[in-house]
Design an enzyme around this catalytic site. Structure first.
Site, PDB file in Angstrom:
ATOM      1  N   ASP A  31       0.852  -1.189   0.000  1.00  0.00           N
ATOM      2  CA  ASP A  31       0.000   0.000   0.000  1.00  0.00           C
ATOM      3  C   ASP A  31       0.889   1.242   0.000  1.00  0.00           C
ATOM      4  O   ASP A  31       1.884   1.310   0.723  1.00  0.00           O
ATOM      5  CB  ASP A  31      -0.923  -0.007   1.221  1.00  0.00           C
ATOM      6  CG  ASP A  31      -2.067   0.985   1.080  1.00  0.00           C
ATOM      7  OD1 ASP A  31      -3.217   0.535   0.939  1.00  0.00           O
ATOM      8  OD2 ASP A  31      -1.801   2.212   1.102  1.00  0.00           O
ATOM      9  N   ASN A  88     -12.975  -3.464   2.323  1.00  0.00           N
ATOM     10  CA  ASN A  88     -13.970  -2.397   2.413  1.00  0.00           C
ATOM     11  C   ASN A  88     -14.902  -2.493   1.211  1.00  0.00           C
ATOM     12  O   ASN A  88     -14.442  -2.767   0.102  1.00  0.00           O
ATOM     13  CB  ASN A  88     -13.281  -1.030   2.424  1.00  0.00           C
ATOM     14  CG  ASN A  88     -12.387  -0.835   3.644  1.00  0.00           C
ATOM     15  OD1 ASN A  88     -12.730  -1.273   4.735  1.00  0.00           O
ATOM     16  ND2 ASN A  88     -11.248  -0.198   3.456  1.00  0.00           N
ATOM     17  N   GLU A  96     -12.368   3.283  -1.246  1.00  0.00           N
ATOM     18  CA  GLU A  96     -12.023   4.469  -2.041  1.00  0.00           C
ATOM     19  C   GLU A  96     -11.654   4.109  -3.462  1.00  0.00           C
ATOM     20  O   GLU A  96     -11.896   4.881  -4.386  1.00  0.00           O
ATOM     21  CB  GLU A  96     -10.892   5.240  -1.364  1.00  0.00           C
ATOM     22  CG  GLU A  96     -11.394   5.991  -0.143  1.00  0.00           C
ATOM     23  CD  GLU A  96     -10.308   6.704   0.617  1.00  0.00           C
ATOM     24  OE1 GLU A  96      -9.137   6.647   0.200  1.00  0.00           O
ATOM     25  OE2 GLU A  96     -10.654   7.311   1.649  1.00  0.00           O
ATOM     26  N   HIS A 101     -10.287  -5.191  -3.554  1.00  0.00           N
ATOM     27  CA  HIS A 101      -8.958  -5.428  -2.981  1.00  0.00           C
ATOM     28  C   HIS A 101      -9.080  -5.827  -1.521  1.00  0.00           C
ATOM     29  O   HIS A 101      -9.965  -5.376  -0.797  1.00  0.00           O
ATOM     30  CB  HIS A 101      -8.055  -4.197  -3.117  1.00  0.00           C
ATOM     31  CG  HIS A 101      -8.657  -2.936  -2.589  1.00  0.00           C
ATOM     32  ND1 HIS A 101      -9.605  -2.212  -3.279  1.00  0.00           N
ATOM     33  CD2 HIS A 101      -8.455  -2.277  -1.422  1.00  0.00           C
ATOM     34  CE1 HIS A 101      -9.953  -1.159  -2.566  1.00  0.00           C
ATOM     35  NE2 HIS A 101      -9.283  -1.168  -1.431  1.00  0.00           N
ATOM     36  N   MET A 102      -8.147  -6.655  -1.117  1.00  0.00           N
ATOM     37  CA  MET A 102      -8.050  -7.141   0.251  1.00  0.00           C
ATOM     38  C   MET A 102      -6.842  -6.453   0.886  1.00  0.00           C
ATOM     39  O   MET A 102      -5.776  -6.394   0.267  1.00  0.00           O
ATOM     40  CB  MET A 102      -7.829  -8.656   0.167  1.00  0.00           C
ATOM     41  CG  MET A 102      -7.665  -9.390   1.442  1.00  0.00           C
ATOM     42  SD  MET A 102      -7.352 -11.156   1.059  1.00  0.00           S
ATOM     43  CE  MET A 102      -9.009 -11.772   0.965  1.00  0.00           C
ATOM     44  N   HIS A 103      -7.019  -5.906   2.092  1.00  0.00           N
ATOM     45  CA  HIS A 103      -5.887  -5.325   2.835  1.00  0.00           C
ATOM     46  C   HIS A 103      -5.342  -6.397   3.781  1.00  0.00           C
ATOM     47  O   HIS A 103      -6.113  -7.007   4.541  1.00  0.00           O
ATOM     48  CB  HIS A 103      -6.340  -4.157   3.712  1.00  0.00           C
ATOM     49  CG  HIS A 103      -6.890  -2.964   2.985  1.00  0.00           C
ATOM     50  ND1 HIS A 103      -6.191  -1.788   2.825  1.00  0.00           N
ATOM     51  CD2 HIS A 103      -8.084  -2.759   2.389  1.00  0.00           C
ATOM     52  CE1 HIS A 103      -6.945  -0.912   2.171  1.00  0.00           C
ATOM     53  NE2 HIS A 103      -8.101  -1.470   1.898  1.00  0.00           N
TER      54      HIS A 103
HETATM   55  P1  AMP Z   1      -9.797   1.364   0.206  1.00  0.00           P
HETATM   56  O1  AMP Z   1     -10.035   2.564   1.089  1.00  0.00           O
HETATM   57  O2  AMP Z   1     -10.205   0.077   0.840  1.00  0.00           O
HETATM   58  O3  AMP Z   1     -10.379   1.563  -1.169  1.00  0.00           O
HETATM   59  O4  AMP Z   1      -8.232   1.263   0.052  1.00  0.00           O
HETATM   60  C1  AMP Z   1      -7.529   1.788  -1.039  1.00  0.00           C
HETATM   61  C2  AMP Z   1      -6.065   1.701  -0.687  1.00  0.00           C
HETATM   62  O5  AMP Z   1      -5.326   1.843  -1.883  1.00  0.00           O
HETATM   63  C3  AMP Z   1      -5.590   2.787   0.283  1.00  0.00           C
HETATM   64  O6  AMP Z   1      -5.044   2.177   1.449  1.00  0.00           O
HETATM   65  C4  AMP Z   1      -4.526   3.539  -0.524  1.00  0.00           C
HETATM   66  O7  AMP Z   1      -3.441   3.970   0.260  1.00  0.00           O
HETATM   67  C5  AMP Z   1      -4.120   2.505  -1.561  1.00  0.00           C
HETATM   68  N1  AMP Z   1      -3.561   3.021  -2.801  1.00  0.00           N
HETATM   69  C6  AMP Z   1      -4.066   4.004  -3.581  1.00  0.00           C
HETATM   70  N2  AMP Z   1      -3.287   4.207  -4.654  1.00  0.00           N
HETATM   71  C7  AMP Z   1      -2.267   3.312  -4.565  1.00  0.00           C
HETATM   72  C8  AMP Z   1      -1.133   3.011  -5.367  1.00  0.00           C
HETATM   73  N3  AMP Z   1      -0.878   3.685  -6.496  1.00  0.00           N
HETATM   74  N4  AMP Z   1      -0.284   2.040  -4.965  1.00  0.00           N
HETATM   75  C9  AMP Z   1      -0.528   1.363  -3.813  1.00  0.00           C
HETATM   76  N5  AMP Z   1      -1.594   1.591  -3.021  1.00  0.00           N
HETATM   77  C10 AMP Z   1      -2.442   2.552  -3.382  1.00  0.00           C
END
Ligand code: AMP
Length: 114
Positions: A31, A88, A96, A101-103
């Site tokens: 991330d 999320n 967002e 995607h999985m964190h």
């Molecule tokens: P979410 O809020 O679950 O949609 O998480 C989106 C995640 O994507 C956030 O933790 C961001 O920091 C991450 N993110 C956004 N752009 C990038 C990128 N170019 N490379 C890696 N992570 C990213």
């Protein structure tokens, strides 16, 4: 640019990212704004906007994402102390980027929800 394209371009290696794992089904990368010492995102290589896109035909991808997430956790030696996996979904879930995607978060004691 629609924000889903960010992850599509990372998978295709058209924009830079710290990819830690990739196979023909999924890609895992660090991330860009880590919320823990280990913060890795795991995505399918084919587009799904959110968890709501899971169906009978594609549900196998979730098993593979979990399987690889655990492998990555073990490789980073966070499996014994523990980690958290979060997905999320949409506005109220705090999603967002409109690409499923999985964190995978770990490497420290994470704050409790309750
Ligand atoms: P979410 O809020 O679950 O949609 O998480 C989106 C995640 O994507 C956030 O933790 C961001 O920091 C991450 N993110 C956004 N752009 C990038 C990128 N170019 N490379 C890696 N992570 C990213």
């Amino acid at each position: 640019m629609q924000n889903q394209l960010i992850f599509e371009n990372i998978i295709k290696k058209k924009i830079p990212a710290n990819i830690v794992y990739q196979d023909e089904k999924i890609t895992a990368f660090k991330d860009i704004q880590p919320k823990a010492p280990i913060h890795i995102l795991i995505v399918p290589n084919f587009f799904m906007a959110s968890l709501n896109d899971i169906n009978k035909e594609n549900k196998w991808i979730m098993a593979h994402m979990f399987y690889i997430a655990v492998k990555i956790a073990k490789k980073n030696k966070i499996n014994e102390e523990g980690y958290r996996i979060i997905i999320n979904c949409n506005k109220n879930g705090g999603q967002e980027i409109n690409y499923l995607h999985m964190h995978l978060l770990g490497g420290e004691k994470l704050k409790s929800f309750s």
